[in-house]
Scaffold this motif. Structure first.
Motif, PDB file in Angstrom:
ATOM      1  N   GLY A 147       0.841  -1.187   0.000  1.00  0.00           N
ATOM      2  CA  GLY A 147       0.000   0.000   0.000  1.00  0.00           C
ATOM      3  C   GLY A 147       0.877   1.237   0.000  1.00  0.00           C
ATOM      4  O   GLY A 147       2.044   1.199  -0.392  1.00  0.00           O
TER       5      GLY A 147
ATOM      6  N   PHE B  77      -3.335  -2.156   0.642  1.00  0.00           N
ATOM      7  CA  PHE B  77      -3.874  -2.973  -0.443  1.00  0.00           C
ATOM      8  C   PHE B  77      -4.113  -4.390   0.098  1.00  0.00           C
ATOM      9  O   PHE B  77      -3.303  -5.298  -0.081  1.00  0.00           O
ATOM     10  CB  PHE B  77      -2.895  -3.018  -1.619  1.00  0.00           C
ATOM     11  CG  PHE B  77      -2.626  -1.689  -2.276  1.00  0.00           C
ATOM     12  CD1 PHE B  77      -3.308  -0.545  -1.909  1.00  0.00           C
ATOM     13  CD2 PHE B  77      -1.677  -1.581  -3.282  1.00  0.00           C
ATOM     14  CE1 PHE B  77      -3.068   0.691  -2.522  1.00  0.00           C
ATOM     15  CE2 PHE B  77      -1.414  -0.372  -3.910  1.00  0.00           C
ATOM     16  CZ  PHE B  77      -2.110   0.766  -3.521  1.00  0.00           C
TER      17      PHE B  77
ATOM     18  N   LEU C 293      -9.510  -2.839   0.020  1.00  0.00           N
ATOM     19  CA  LEU C 293      -8.646  -1.754   0.451  1.00  0.00           C
ATOM     20  C   LEU C 293      -9.022  -1.331   1.859  1.00  0.00           C
ATOM     21  O   LEU C 293     -10.181  -1.456   2.266  1.00  0.00           O
ATOM     22  CB  LEU C 293      -8.779  -0.535  -0.476  1.00  0.00           C
ATOM     23  CG  LEU C 293      -8.496  -0.738  -1.969  1.00  0.00           C
ATOM     24  CD1 LEU C 293      -8.879   0.520  -2.742  1.00  0.00           C
ATOM     25  CD2 LEU C 293      -7.024  -1.067  -2.189  1.00  0.00           C
TER      26      LEU C 293
END
Length: 465
Positions: free
Chosen positions: A331, A347, A360
């Motif tokens: 992420g 992520f 997410l």
């Protein structure tokens, strides 16, 4: 003899486990104010995916992590453990968002030798700068000031500041260097630079290696980056709760304490049902902030406890029934100097594959929660902000098929400059006044799951009876 544990988070449940292991005949009662145990660890299972509404992974490195792995093995959760290896994209690819662009942070030796935006020089040049830098004698300072002084403002702004946002949702300009870089700080103070300290330490006699149990050996040999549980992290506190109950720990939920009277011979907990719980010894695992609001008659202790600040974090879990991510990564985090209303995005569907879909987690607020959202923002407003940032940064315009919004009020303590001294003063007050009180949990010696479990272990190890 009996002991009461206040708080049913991972610290409280771990404390109960270690107490029972050390004192098989001890009467142990655990009181939890809410309707469930587990604290901030909460996993919501859906069809094929999980919304982690708090922590989601655990680090396997260091003595504290080895202790956690030993506990997981002891309570029979070994077969539930899953992990990401060090060569997984989520381990290798971590990003920061600067000036409208996502930048991958350096993650290999070769990347130290080349220029990687947002840094304007190869990282090796910052290391050379550190070696040549003069030292400054200080007792404590912010982690931002320390890193800026040793490596320059770019490392402080684009590496350390977003990292602190990700770990404790805090402002690196207020957080103590001893929170994360204590050993490097002491090396600089002792040897004049971090680099010189590193060289000196190479030639020091190394301590005897810790004997590893099966799970810890696996973590080392299989090169885990992080680990978790296939049915969500909440599996961990739930199994601890089950094992504690099987070992005759009296666990009670919906037991809200309204005040605590402490004297050298007895502790009296006043409950909201007008009942009282009396014990010869209290183990408080709730936050320092909550504890400061309950203790009666010890103004100096209350003042010390309340001086540890906490921040509120909004966690928004999003599920899309299509694949939307262009990058395979853990992420990204956002440096505070970007002045955006989110801390970063995880992520999840890269870390925990979800075939044909995208998961997410948007993290918002922390030290800046009131600045961006005020006192009581609506869920609708929080969601709108999160979706707008996803559109601006990741170009995701789709609406999520499902979502979960959680505002975790006062969930993470902030170890500001002088924190270690505050904790020392708290323990000294308890000792000087001979109070039958022990403290553990994330308010004092680390904010992660490993820290919480280890604080319970070390606290119980010190108890005599």
């Amino acid at each position: 003899m009996s002991k009461v544990i206040l708080g049913g988070g991972i610290s409280g449940l771990s404390a109960a486990f270690y107490l029972r292991k050390k004192f098989p005949l001890l009467s142990i009662t655990l009181l939890e104010a809410s309707n469930r145990n587990g604290g901030w660890i909460k996993s919501e299972k859906h069809d094929g995916y999980i919304f982690e509404q708090g922590p989601r992974t655990i680090r396997p490195h260091g003595n504290k992590a080895i202790n956690t792995l030993d506990l997981i093995e002891d309570i029979g959760l070994t077969n539930e453990v899953e992990y990401l290896p060090k060569n997984h994209p989520a381990a290798l690819n971590r990003m920061v968002y600067v000036d409208g662009v996502l930048h991958k942070l350096p993650s290999s030796f070769s990347s130290l030798l080349t220029k990687n935006p947002p840094f304007t020089k190869p990282l090796v040049q910052y290391l050379i700068k550190e070696f040549r830098q003069t030292s400054k004698t200080v007792h404590d300072e912010s982690i931002y000031d320390f890193v800026k002084r040793r490596f320059g403002s770019e490392i402080a702004d684009y590496a350390i500041s977003p990292l602190i946002c990700g770990i404790c949702a805090g402002d690196a300009k207020r957080i103590s260097v001893k929170f994360l870089l204590e050993n490097l700080f002491y090396d600089e103070q002792k040897y004049g630079s971090i680099t010189k300290g590193f060289i000196k330490n190479i030639f020091k006699k190394q301590p005897q290696p810790v004997i590893l149990n099966t799970l810890a050996r696996r973590a080392k040999s299989e090169k885990w980056n992080v680990f978790f549980f296939k049915d969500g992290l909440e599996v961990f506190p739930k199994r601890l709760e089950k094992v504690n109950k099987e070992n005759n720990v009296d666990i009670r939920v919906n037991q809200s304490c309204t005040s605590i009277e402490l004297n050298p011979t007895k502790v009296t907990l006043h409950m909201d049902s007008n009942n009282k719980v009396e014990t010869r010894h209290l183990i408080a695992t709730i936050s320092a902030k909550k504890l400061s609001e309950l203790i009666i008659g010890h103004a100096d202790l209350t003042k010390l406890l309340s001086s540890i600040p906490f921040v509120t974090v909004c966690v928004i879990n999003l599920h899309y029934k299509t694949e939307l991510l262009k990058q395979e990564a853990f992420g990204f985090l956002i440096p505070p100097k970007e002045n955006l209303p989110i801390l970063g995005v995880i992520f999840d569907s890269c870390c925990f594959p979800c075939e044909g879909c995208t998961n997410l987690t948007v993290m918002m607020g922390g030290h800046w929660f009131k600045t961006f959202f005020g006192e009581n923002p609506t869920d609708e407003h929080l969601l709108d902000v999160a979706l707008k940032q996803l559109e601006d940064i990741l170009k995701i315009k789709d609406k999520p098929n499902s979502f979960k919004i959680n505002v975790l009020k006062n969930c993470i303590p902030q170890y500001i400059v002088g924190h270690n001294e505050t904790v020392d003063k708290i323990h000294k007050y308890v000792e000087d006044n001979k109070l039958p009180l022990n403290l553990c949990g994330t308010s004092y010696n680390g904010v992660g799951i490993n820290d919480a479990v280890y604080s319970a272990k070390t606290m119980v190890d010190k108890l005599q009876n």
